[in-house]
Design an enzyme around this catalytic site. Structure first.
Site, PDB file in Angstrom:
ATOM      1  N   HIS A 185     -19.122  47.793 -21.461  1.00 56.15           N
ATOM      2  CA  HIS A 185     -18.744  47.447 -22.919  1.00 56.15           C
ATOM      3  C   HIS A 185     -17.205  47.356 -22.856  1.00 56.15           C
ATOM      4  O   HIS A 185     -16.517  46.271 -23.446  1.00 56.15           O
ATOM      5  CB  HIS A 185     -18.872  48.604 -23.704  1.00 56.15           C
ATOM      6  CG  HIS A 185     -18.665  48.302 -25.305  1.00 56.15           C
ATOM      7  ND1 HIS A 185     -19.325  48.116 -26.220  1.00 56.15           N
ATOM      8  CD2 HIS A 185     -17.206  48.522 -25.816  1.00 56.15           C
ATOM      9  CE1 HIS A 185     -18.784  47.979 -27.468  1.00 56.15           C
ATOM     10  NE2 HIS A 185     -17.420  48.086 -27.004  1.00 56.15           N
ATOM     11  N   GLU A 186     -16.332  48.364 -22.161  1.00 55.47           N
ATOM     12  CA  GLU A 186     -15.192  48.159 -22.255  1.00 55.47           C
ATOM     13  C   GLU A 186     -14.527  47.032 -21.663  1.00 55.47           C
ATOM     14  O   GLU A 186     -13.358  46.396 -21.673  1.00 55.47           O
ATOM     15  CB  GLU A 186     -14.307  49.638 -21.955  1.00 55.47           C
ATOM     16  CG  GLU A 186     -14.988  50.660 -22.751  1.00 55.47           C
ATOM     17  CD  GLU A 186     -14.326  50.585 -24.477  1.00 55.47           C
ATOM     18  OE1 GLU A 186     -13.624  49.444 -24.415  1.00 55.47           O
ATOM     19  OE2 GLU A 186     -15.151  51.122 -25.444  1.00 55.47           O
ATOM     20  N   HIS A 233     -14.600  43.639 -23.261  1.00 59.54           N
ATOM     21  CA  HIS A 233     -13.185  43.487 -23.821  1.00 59.54           C
ATOM     22  C   HIS A 233     -11.997  43.037 -23.236  1.00 59.54           C
ATOM     23  O   HIS A 233     -11.549  42.104 -23.487  1.00 59.54           O
ATOM     24  CB  HIS A 233     -13.059  44.881 -24.623  1.00 59.54           C
ATOM     25  CG  HIS A 233     -13.871  45.218 -25.856  1.00 59.54           C
ATOM     26  ND1 HIS A 233     -13.966  44.359 -26.920  1.00 59.54           N
ATOM     27  CD2 HIS A 233     -14.315  46.265 -26.200  1.00 59.54           C
ATOM     28  CE1 HIS A 233     -14.790  45.118 -27.872  1.00 59.54           C
ATOM     29  NE2 HIS A 233     -14.944  46.289 -27.233  1.00 59.54           N
TER      30      HIS A 233
END
Length: 265
Positions: free
Chosen positions: A66-67, A70
């Site tokens: 998820h990170e 980003h």
């Protein structure tokens, strides 16, 4: 375009290739996820403990990705600082807030069975031109959770009944449910969360100043909203409705949640 500096380190747009290599920490999490999954599949040893390791390590792997989503979108949009901070190595220990990004989400998973979003990577917004790019950076993380939700539900629909233990599939169902809750939580238009950050660039200056004032307290705002019985009821009603629409068996992820709390016997 690749360049070489003295010493032989190859650079990509001024960033060492080592900045893109998966870290040993992330690889260890993946190995733990696979190992505990095999143990749960074959019912080897303490199955409850295996499902616990399978779900927690799988959840941590998804947090890393998820990170990473980003960070990689921010990098492609112009922010090179994410590479220098180590965000592109998928190492959770490089995150800005390991307590909020790792410890707290895992604790909430164990106690409440909710996929809590975590704030982890700092992005240099001044290095990224255009409002659309800013919104895409914020969208990248929740999009990863949505993708995981769909893949895990597909695995359940295709794989259930073809082999493996019920405990293993209960763990998969719980991971799918966690990804679903994380997807919807992250998309809420709460200041400081991904959903709020997606709309922030499009606000007029007055609303943006107000947004920036509340953004550091996004987690507190989220907990306050979920503490309200009516809002919490609406949110989880939506989660269960989407889960049912996707064909995610509620009894199966409830079994998974019971299994990971192995200390209860």
């Amino acid at each position: 375009m690749a360049y070489d500096r003295p010493g032989g380190d190859s650079l990509l747009l001024g960033v060492p290739r080592a900045a893109f290599r998966p870290s040993p920490v992330f690889l260890a999490l993946v190995a733990l996820f696979v190992t505990t999954g095999v143990l749960a599949w074959n019912q080897v040893g303490n199955v409850r403990l295996a499902v616990f390791g399978f779900v927690v390590s799988g959840w941590l792997v998804s947090l890393c990705l998820h990170e990473y989503a980003h960070a990689i979108v921010a990098f492609r949009a112009g922010d090179r600082s994410v590479a220098h901070r180590g965000y592109l190595t998928l190492n959770p220990l490089k995150y800005s807030h390991p307590l909020l990004s790792i410890a707290l989400p895992v604790l909430v998973v164990l106690l409440g069975g909710i996929g809590l979003p975590g704030g982890a990577v700092w992005v240099d917004r001044h290095a990224i031109p255009g409002r659309l790019r800013h919104s895409l950076v914020s969208l990248a993380g929740p999009a990863t959770n949505v993708l995981f939700t769909l893949l895990l539900v597909l695995a359940l629909r295709v794989g259930t009944g073809t082999g493996g233990s019920i405990e293993f599939w209960a763990g998969v169902a719980l991971l799918a449910f966690l990804q679903l809750t994380a997807s919807l939580l992250n998309l809420l238009p709460v200041p400081g969360l991904d959903g709020g950050n997606m709309i922030q660039p499009w606000l007029n200056p007055q609303w943006r100043r107000m947004y920036d004032l509340f953004a550091p307290y996004g987690f507190i705002l989220l907990f306050a909203l979920l503490w309200n019985p009516r809002i919490s009821g609406w949110f989880f009603g939506a989660v269960f409705a989407v889960g049912d629409a996707l064909g995610l068996p509620s009894w199966l992820y409830a079994t998974g949640f019971d299994l990971i709390r192995f200390w209860r016997g």
